[in-house]
Design a protein around this motif. Structure first.
Motif, PDB file in Angstrom:
ATOM      1  N   TRP A 134       0.945  -1.326   0.215  1.00 18.62           N
ATOM      2  CA  TRP A 134       0.073  -0.041   0.154  1.00 18.62           C
ATOM      3  C   TRP A 134       0.973   1.125  -0.065  1.00 18.62           C
ATOM      4  CZ3 TRP A 134      -4.597  -0.011  -1.882  1.00 18.62           C
ATOM      5  CH2 TRP A 134      -5.479  -1.138  -1.454  1.00 18.62           C
ATOM      6  N   TRP A 135       2.038   1.207   0.634  1.00 18.86           N
ATOM      7  CA  TRP A 135       2.750   2.423   0.717  1.00 18.86           C
ATOM      8  C   TRP A 135       3.567   2.572  -0.632  1.00 18.86           C
ATOM      9  CZ3 TRP A 135       8.096   2.841  -0.150  1.00 18.86           C
ATOM     10  CH2 TRP A 135       8.908   3.891   0.223  1.00 18.86           C
ATOM     11  N   LEU A 136       3.984   1.514  -1.353  1.00 14.73           N
ATOM     12  CA  LEU A 136       4.594   1.857  -2.686  1.00 14.73           C
ATOM     13  C   LEU A 136       3.404   2.269  -3.552  1.00 14.73           C
ATOM     14  CD1 LEU A 136       6.521  -1.519  -3.101  1.00 14.73           C
ATOM     15  CD2 LEU A 136       7.375   0.671  -2.687  1.00 14.73           C
ATOM     16  N   LEU A 137       2.207   2.104  -3.332  1.00 15.76           N
ATOM     17  CA  LEU A 137       1.044   2.494  -4.244  1.00 15.76           C
ATOM     18  C   LEU A 137       0.778   3.913  -3.951  1.00 15.76           C
ATOM     19  CD1 LEU A 137      -1.073   1.802  -6.133  1.00 15.76           C
ATOM     20  CD2 LEU A 137      -2.521   0.979  -4.541  1.00 15.76           C
ATOM     21  N   GLY A 138       1.006   4.380  -2.769  1.00 17.68           N
ATOM     22  CA  GLY A 138       1.081   5.780  -2.400  1.00 17.68           C
ATOM     23  C   GLY A 138       2.046   6.452  -2.930  1.00 17.68           C
ATOM     24  N   ILE A 139       3.254   5.945  -3.023  1.00 14.96           N
ATOM     25  CA  ILE A 139       4.481   6.680  -3.653  1.00 14.96           C
ATOM     26  C   ILE A 139       4.174   6.731  -5.017  1.00 14.96           C
ATOM     27  CG2 ILE A 139       6.594   6.634  -4.312  1.00 14.96           C
ATOM     28  CD1 ILE A 139       6.302   7.238  -1.349  1.00 14.96           C
ATOM     29  N   ALA A 140       3.772   5.703  -5.599  1.00 15.25           N
ATOM     30  CA  ALA A 140       3.178   5.919  -7.022  1.00 15.25           C
ATOM     31  C   ALA A 140       2.180   6.945  -7.390  1.00 15.25           C
ATOM     32  CB  ALA A 140       2.700   4.570  -7.709  1.00 15.25           C
ATOM     33  N   ALA A 141       1.076   7.204  -6.383  1.00 14.00           N
ATOM     34  CA  ALA A 141      -0.066   7.970  -6.616  1.00 14.00           C
ATOM     35  C   ALA A 141       0.559   9.591  -6.529  1.00 14.00           C
ATOM     36  CB  ALA A 141      -0.966   7.799  -5.413  1.00 14.00           C
ATOM     37  N   LEU A 142       1.724   9.650  -5.491  1.00 13.32           N
ATOM     38  CA  LEU A 142       2.026  10.824  -5.197  1.00 13.32           C
ATOM     39  C   LEU A 142       3.169  11.547  -6.489  1.00 13.32           C
ATOM     40  CD1 LEU A 142       3.275  10.851  -1.537  1.00 13.32           C
ATOM     41  CD2 LEU A 142       1.558  12.250  -2.582  1.00 13.32           C
ATOM     42  N   THR A 143       3.926  10.477  -7.010  1.00 20.31           N
ATOM     43  CA  THR A 143       4.600  10.853  -8.316  1.00 20.31           C
ATOM     44  C   THR A 143       3.842  11.236  -9.378  1.00 20.31           C
ATOM     45  OG1 THR A 143       6.219   8.867  -7.632  1.00 20.31           O
ATOM     46  CG2 THR A 143       6.301   9.687  -9.910  1.00 20.31           C
ATOM     47  N   PHE A 144       2.873  10.693  -9.774  1.00 22.51           N
ATOM     48  CA  PHE A 144       1.663  10.839 -10.784  1.00 22.51           C
ATOM     49  C   PHE A 144       1.094  12.150 -10.650  1.00 22.51           C
ATOM     50  CE2 PHE A 144      -2.812  10.949 -12.158  1.00 22.51           C
ATOM     51  CZ  PHE A 144      -2.507  10.707 -13.178  1.00 22.51           C
ATOM     52  N   ALA A 145       0.698  12.409  -9.324  1.00 24.33           N
ATOM     53  CA  ALA A 145       0.001  13.528  -8.869  1.00 24.33           C
ATOM     54  C   ALA A 145       1.378  14.904  -9.192  1.00 24.33           C
ATOM     55  CB  ALA A 145      -0.377  13.783  -7.556  1.00 24.33           C
ATOM     56  N   LEU A 146       2.611  14.694  -8.837  1.00 26.22           N
ATOM     57  CA  LEU A 146       3.580  15.570  -9.002  1.00 26.22           C
ATOM     58  C   LEU A 146       3.639  15.722 -10.635  1.00 26.22           C
ATOM     59  CD1 LEU A 146       5.578  16.683  -7.039  1.00 26.22           C
ATOM     60  CD2 LEU A 146       7.269  15.031  -7.496  1.00 26.22           C
ATOM     61  N   LEU A 147       3.795  14.725 -11.375  1.00 20.18           N
ATOM     62  CA  LEU A 147       4.254  15.056 -12.656  1.00 20.18           C
ATOM     63  C   LEU A 147       2.809  15.732 -13.351  1.00 20.18           C
ATOM     64  CD1 LEU A 147       5.732  11.638 -13.774  1.00 20.18           C
ATOM     65  CD2 LEU A 147       6.945  14.003 -13.418  1.00 20.18           C
ATOM     66  N   MET A 148       1.399  15.188 -13.108  1.00 24.81           N
ATOM     67  CA  MET A 148       0.507  15.991 -13.565  1.00 24.81           C
ATOM     68  C   MET A 148       0.261  17.399 -13.159  1.00 24.81           C
ATOM     69  SD  MET A 148      -2.587  15.836 -15.257  1.00 24.81           S
ATOM     70  CE  MET A 148      -2.482  13.963 -15.468  1.00 24.81           C
ATOM     71  N   SER A 149       0.691  17.844 -11.889  1.00 22.00           N
ATOM     72  CA  SER A 149       0.785  18.983 -11.352  1.00 22.00           C
ATOM     73  C   SER A 149       1.640  19.863 -12.274  1.00 22.00           C
ATOM     74  CB  SER A 149       1.075  19.181  -9.856  1.00 22.00           C
ATOM     75  OG  SER A 149       1.014  20.538  -9.610  1.00 22.00           O
ATOM     76  N   ALA A 150       2.783  19.339 -12.522  1.00 18.10           N
ATOM     77  CA  ALA A 150       3.970  20.031 -13.453  1.00 18.10           C
ATOM     78  C   ALA A 150       3.460  20.215 -14.604  1.00 18.10           C
ATOM     79  CB  ALA A 150       5.283  19.302 -13.297  1.00 18.10           C
ATOM     80  N   ARG A 151       2.706  19.387 -15.372  1.00 16.47           N
ATOM     81  CA  ARG A 151       2.092  19.702 -16.618  1.00 16.47           C
ATOM     82  C   ARG A 151       0.901  20.805 -16.775  1.00 16.47           C
ATOM     83  NH1 ARG A 151       1.461  20.985 -20.752  1.00 16.47           N
ATOM     84  NH2 ARG A 151       0.965  19.833 -22.842  1.00 16.47           N
ATOM     85  N   MET A 152       0.104  20.870 -15.738  1.00 12.28           N
ATOM     86  CA  MET A 152      -0.798  21.759 -15.432  1.00 12.28           C
ATOM     87  C   MET A 152       0.022  23.128 -15.683  1.00 12.28           C
ATOM     88  SD  MET A 152      -3.718  22.249 -12.524  1.00 12.28           S
ATOM     89  CE  MET A 152      -2.569  22.368 -11.164  1.00 12.28           C
ATOM     90  N   GLY A 153       0.836  23.260 -14.667  1.00  9.60           N
ATOM     91  CA  GLY A 153       1.801  24.337 -14.559  1.00  9.60           C
ATOM     92  C   GLY A 153       2.277  25.003 -15.934  1.00  9.60           C
ATOM     93  N   ILE A 154       2.767  23.970 -16.514  1.00 14.72           N
ATOM     94  CA  ILE A 154       3.091  24.462 -18.020  1.00 14.72           C
ATOM     95  C   ILE A 154       2.009  24.969 -18.871  1.00 14.72           C
ATOM     96  CG2 ILE A 154       3.977  23.351 -20.026  1.00 14.72           C
ATOM     97  CD1 ILE A 154       6.001  21.806 -18.517  1.00 14.72           C
TER      98      ILE A 154
END
Length: 305
Positions: A134-154
């Motif tokens: 579950w922790w690994l899945l949480g890290i994957a979710a945070l990574t996805f959100a991080l990249l999506m947030s950066a794409r939104m900023g661009i």
């Protein structure tokens, strides 16, 4: 902390409050046409809604709040990476050095949190592997959100360059358009609304009103979040990007310290070291040292004379 899965009702309340306020004061009850075509806001909103929900859901995946906040502070890394890939940008050596520091800080905190999860899970052999997955899945979710947030900023950057900066309008549409999406989360929101009603009663100072304490906490969260995000949107139009980034970074750092002290989350010396790397790296990225250097030099000259 009493209701770890309450992120959806918190997010919904924040979106609803900002949307109602914007509908009245910015959209003039729907009579004011948007300066930026509405289809662009739909794209932006899809990204914004996804990032918000995924970030909140990560808290249900064995992710501690300090790790959650530190991980999200790595937005500079994602923004730089996507800027290089999408916008073909190039950066100075100091920028890449700051990226290395922030990356090292996030890795340190992530690794130490993984060890904590493993040690806590070892107390229960049946739940151990499951907790770590579950922790690994949480890290994957945070990574996805991080990249999506950066794409939104661009995406926002290109919109503002094309149509001009409209912070209040963007604030309104970013929170009003996603509201129908919360219908998908209605059962979870309703469940936590019932739980909030069952929390202990609290008398609001000065007003003398009595209400469940969780609703009071939610109200305070909505108000403070509105002030915070409104300030950030205003800063993007009134101040330089250096000032905005520095203010947001300091806010995250103060929030991190408050979270550790108030919620008594486990935070080792390695976590502090990782936090320092993230903080110093972010300051290097904003080139605050270059701004402070001339200022300090001017202050020293009168003393030398």
């Amino acid at each position: 902390r009493q209701f770890p899965g309450c992120g959806n009702i918190v997010t919904f309340s924040q979106f609803l409050f900002i949307a109602v306020e914007g509908f009245i004061f910015e959209a003039n009850f729907g009579r004011k046409r948007p300066a930026i075509p509405i289809r662009n806001y739909f794209i932006m909103v899809a990204m914004f809604f996804t990032v918000s929900v995924v970030n909140n859901y990560a808290l249900n995946l064995n992710i501690a709040m300090p790790l959650h906040m530190i991980f999200r502070s790595g937005s500079l890394i994602a923004s730089m990476a996507l800027g290089i890939i999408i916008l073909k940008k190039r950066y100075s050596v100091s920028k890449y050095t700051s990226i290395a520091l922030v990356s090292l800080g996030i890795f340190t905190c992530t690794f130490m949190s993984a060890k904590q999860v493993a040690s806590e899970s070892s107390l229960n052999q049946e739940d151990g592997p499951q907790a770590f997955l579950w922790w690994l899945l949480g890290i994957a979710a945070l990574t996805f959100a991080l990249l999506m947030s950066a794409r939104m900023g661009i995406f926002q950057e290109t919109l503002y360059q094309k149509f001009g900066k409209h912070s209040k309008e963007a604030l309104f549409y970013n929170h009003a358009l996603p509201l129908p999406g919360f219908l998908l989360l209605a059962p979870n929101i309703y469940q936590h609304a019932v739980l909030f009603n069952q929390s202990e009663l609290f008398q609001v100072p000065v007003l003398g009103l009595t209400l469940p304490i969780m609703w009071f906490y939610l109200l305070m969260n909505v108000i403070t979040q509105y002030v915070c995000i409104r300030g950030v949107f205003i800063l993007t139009t009134e101040c330089t990007s250096l000032t905005v980034t520095l203010v947001v970074t300091l806010r995250k750092f103060v929030s991190l310290i408050f979270s550790i002290l108030y919620f008594q989350n486990p935070f080792t010396g390695w976590h502090w070291l990782g936090t320092a790397f993230v903080f110093v790296g972010t300051l290097m990225y904003t080139e605050v040292w270059n701004s402070l250097g001339p200022l300090l030099a001017r202050r020293r000259r009168p003393k030398e004379e």
